[in-house]
Motif scaffolding. Structure first.
Motif, mmCIF file in Angstrom:
data_model
loop_
_atom_site.group_PDB
_atom_site.id
_atom_site.type_symbol
_atom_site.label_atom_id
_atom_site.label_comp_id
_atom_site.label_asym_id
_atom_site.label_seq_id
_atom_site.Cartn_x
_atom_site.Cartn_y
_atom_site.Cartn_z
ATOM 1 N N VAL A 114 -39.179 -28.440 -17.613
ATOM 2 C CA VAL A 114 -39.554 -29.688 -18.277
ATOM 3 C C VAL A 114 -38.408 -30.180 -19.156
ATOM 4 N N VAL A 115 -37.980 -31.410 -18.855
ATOM 5 C CA VAL A 115 -36.884 -32.019 -19.615
ATOM 6 C C VAL A 115 -37.246 -33.466 -19.931
ATOM 7 N N LYS A 116 -36.455 -34.057 -20.798
ATOM 8 C CA LYS A 116 -36.630 -35.466 -21.141
ATOM 9 C C LYS A 116 -35.731 -36.306 -20.239
ATOM 10 N N PHE A 117 -36.326 -37.330 -19.577
ATOM 11 C CA PHE A 117 -35.515 -38.197 -18.709
ATOM 12 C C PHE A 117 -36.134 -39.586 -18.634
ATOM 13 N N ASP A 118 -35.346 -40.509 -18.118
ATOM 14 C CA ASP A 118 -35.754 -41.908 -17.987
ATOM 15 C C ASP A 118 -36.433 -42.095 -16.631
ATOM 16 N N PHE A 124 -51.312 -45.593 -5.289
ATOM 17 C CA PHE A 124 -51.321 -44.239 -5.824
ATOM 18 C C PHE A 124 -50.744 -44.312 -7.234
ATOM 19 N N SER A 125 -51.350 -43.590 -8.151
ATOM 20 C CA SER A 125 -50.856 -43.599 -9.531
ATOM 21 C C SER A 125 -50.985 -42.202 -10.128
ATOM 22 N N PHE A 126 -50.097 -41.894 -11.054
ATOM 23 C CA PHE A 126 -50.149 -40.600 -11.726
ATOM 24 C C PHE A 126 -49.670 -40.751 -13.162
ATOM 25 N N THR A 127 -50.124 -39.866 -14.008
ATOM 26 C CA THR A 127 -49.778 -39.928 -15.430
ATOM 27 C C THR A 127 -48.640 -38.961 -15.746
ATOM 28 N N LEU A 128 -47.908 -39.279 -16.799
ATOM 29 C CA LEU A 128 -46.850 -38.416 -17.320
ATOM 30 C C LEU A 128 -46.879 -38.467 -18.850
ATOM 31 N N GLU A 129 -46.366 -37.428 -19.456
ATOM 32 C CA GLU A 129 -46.322 -37.382 -20.921
ATOM 33 C C GLU A 129 -45.110 -38.134 -21.445
ATOM 34 N N LYS A 130 -45.363 -38.934 -22.467
ATOM 35 C CA LYS A 130 -44.257 -39.655 -23.107
ATOM 36 C C LYS A 130 -43.381 -38.686 -23.896
ATOM 37 N N ALA A 131 -42.097 -38.980 -23.905
ATOM 38 C CA ALA A 131 -41.171 -38.191 -24.728
ATOM 39 C C ALA A 131 -41.096 -38.826 -26.103
ATOM 40 N N LYS A 132 -41.119 -38.005 -27.144
ATOM 41 C CA LYS A 132 -41.059 -38.541 -28.504
ATOM 42 C C LYS A 132 -39.628 -38.837 -28.914
#
Length: 347
Positions: A193-197, A339-347
């Motif tokens: 898990v990393v932070k990306f655009d 089709f749709s899926f959720t992701l966690e926002k990066a703070k």
């Protein structure tokens, strides 16, 4: 099996009282007419009869019931029900009835689940066999033709070897996908898990699939211009695979000169939702619930001609769920799918 009686004294008490009243009354009548009458004697006699009757009735009736109830428990234990077997024996009929009814209901549900799993297992094995058989027979056919004499012709030899190689590549692709699903199911595939655009990642997928989409004149685009990055926390490589599988599917089942549109929306303070919408052929309602099953294909004939392992959507679902996120599908036959899926926002 441990014995732990649930005492139910009501029956014994009432029965003892009936016997006591009858015996005391009879004794009072007899002493009145034949002997002298004494209230103290009647009271002691009544107490003695009551106590004796209670213990005899309680002991005899409870053990009478126990022997029969124990046989029920022993018979049920033969069904290998550890939960039922470990419970103490009760002689309370209401409790026993409730326990047996619960046991029967649990067993019925268990049998129904086993039937569903067995049906799924048979279907899964049949699908695996079919998916592996097709490229195996293709490779075997080309190699057999070469061994039978076609190897001497250089042009045929090169063409057949190239086709055999494609068959082997498809076999490898299926096996790799099966291996990934297995690892995802048992939790053996670690997520980095990393932070990306997410906007940049989607654009990279568009660039990667641009030539594939151009063959059907399908346009890959965003719903709007995203001027700022949208940072999320996830396994970048796995989410890229999710996007590739979903967009490839939209192209595969999209109509000529159609479009695949991707949008990114803020769902909550901590979640974004990525939507992949197309105006293709859509999915019939009865097929939607089975879309994420291994090897399940809506179009049994046409979809195989398009290639793929038949595991793409199953892998997508497992990857998203491995992130503790949700995936959704909406479709109207003849009009398109989303089709749709959720992701966690990066703070």
């Amino acid at each position: 099996m441990g014995i732990s009686f649930k005492k139910t004294y009501k029956f014994a008490v009432i029965s003892a009282l009936y016997i006591t009243f009858f015996a005391t009354g009879l004794l009072a009548v007899l002493t009145y007419y034949f002997f002298y009458f004494s209230w103290e004697f009647c009271a002691f006699f009544a107490f003695g009869i009551a106590a004796f009757s209670f213990f005899v009735l309680q002991y005899r009736v409870e053990h009478f019931i126990y022997r029969r109830v124990k046989k029920i428990y022993d018979d049920v234990s033969l069904l290998e029900s550890s939960n039922f077997r470990n419970q103490p024996i009760t002689t309370d009929m209401a409790t026993l009835t409730r326990e047996v009814k619960k046991f029967a209901t649990d067993k019925k549900l268990e049998i129904e689940m086993l039937k569903v799993r067995e049906e799924y297992r048979r279907e899964f094995l049949g699908n695996v066999s079919h998916e592996l058989k097709t490229p195996l027979f293709t490779v075997q056919g080309y190699l057999s033709t070469l061994l039978d004499g076609a190897m001497n012709d250089k042009s045929i030899r090169k063409k057949y070897l190239e086709r055999a190689e494609k068959g082997v590549e498809r076999l490898i692709y299926i096996v790799q996908d099966l291996d990934m699903i297995t690892k995802l199911e048992i939790g053996d595939l670690n997520l980095e898990v990393v932070k990306f655009d997410i906007v940049k990642l989607i654009q990279n997928v568009f660039d990667l699939l641009e030539m594939k989409a151009s063959k059907k004149d399908i346009l890959l685009l965003f719903d709007m211009k995203y001027n700022k990055p949208i940072q999320v926390l996830a396994d970048r490589e796995k989410i890229e695979q999710v996007l590739i599988n979903l967009i490839v599917n939209s192209v595969k089942y999209g109509k000529e000169k159609g479009s695949t549109e991707v949008s990114i929306e803020s769902l909550t303070d901590t979640k974004v939702i990525v939507r992949i919408h197309d105006n293709g052929e859509g999915i019939e309602k009865q097929n939607i619930s089975r879309l994420f099953e291994r090897f399940y294909r809506v179009d049994k004939s046409g979809s195989r001609s398009e290639g793929g392992s038949g595991l793409g959507l199953s892998i997508v679902k497992h990857i998203i769920e491995a992130h503790d996120e949700k995936i959704y599908v909406e479709s109207e036959f003849g009009k398109g799918s989303e089709f749709s899926f959720t992701l966690e926002k990066a703070k």
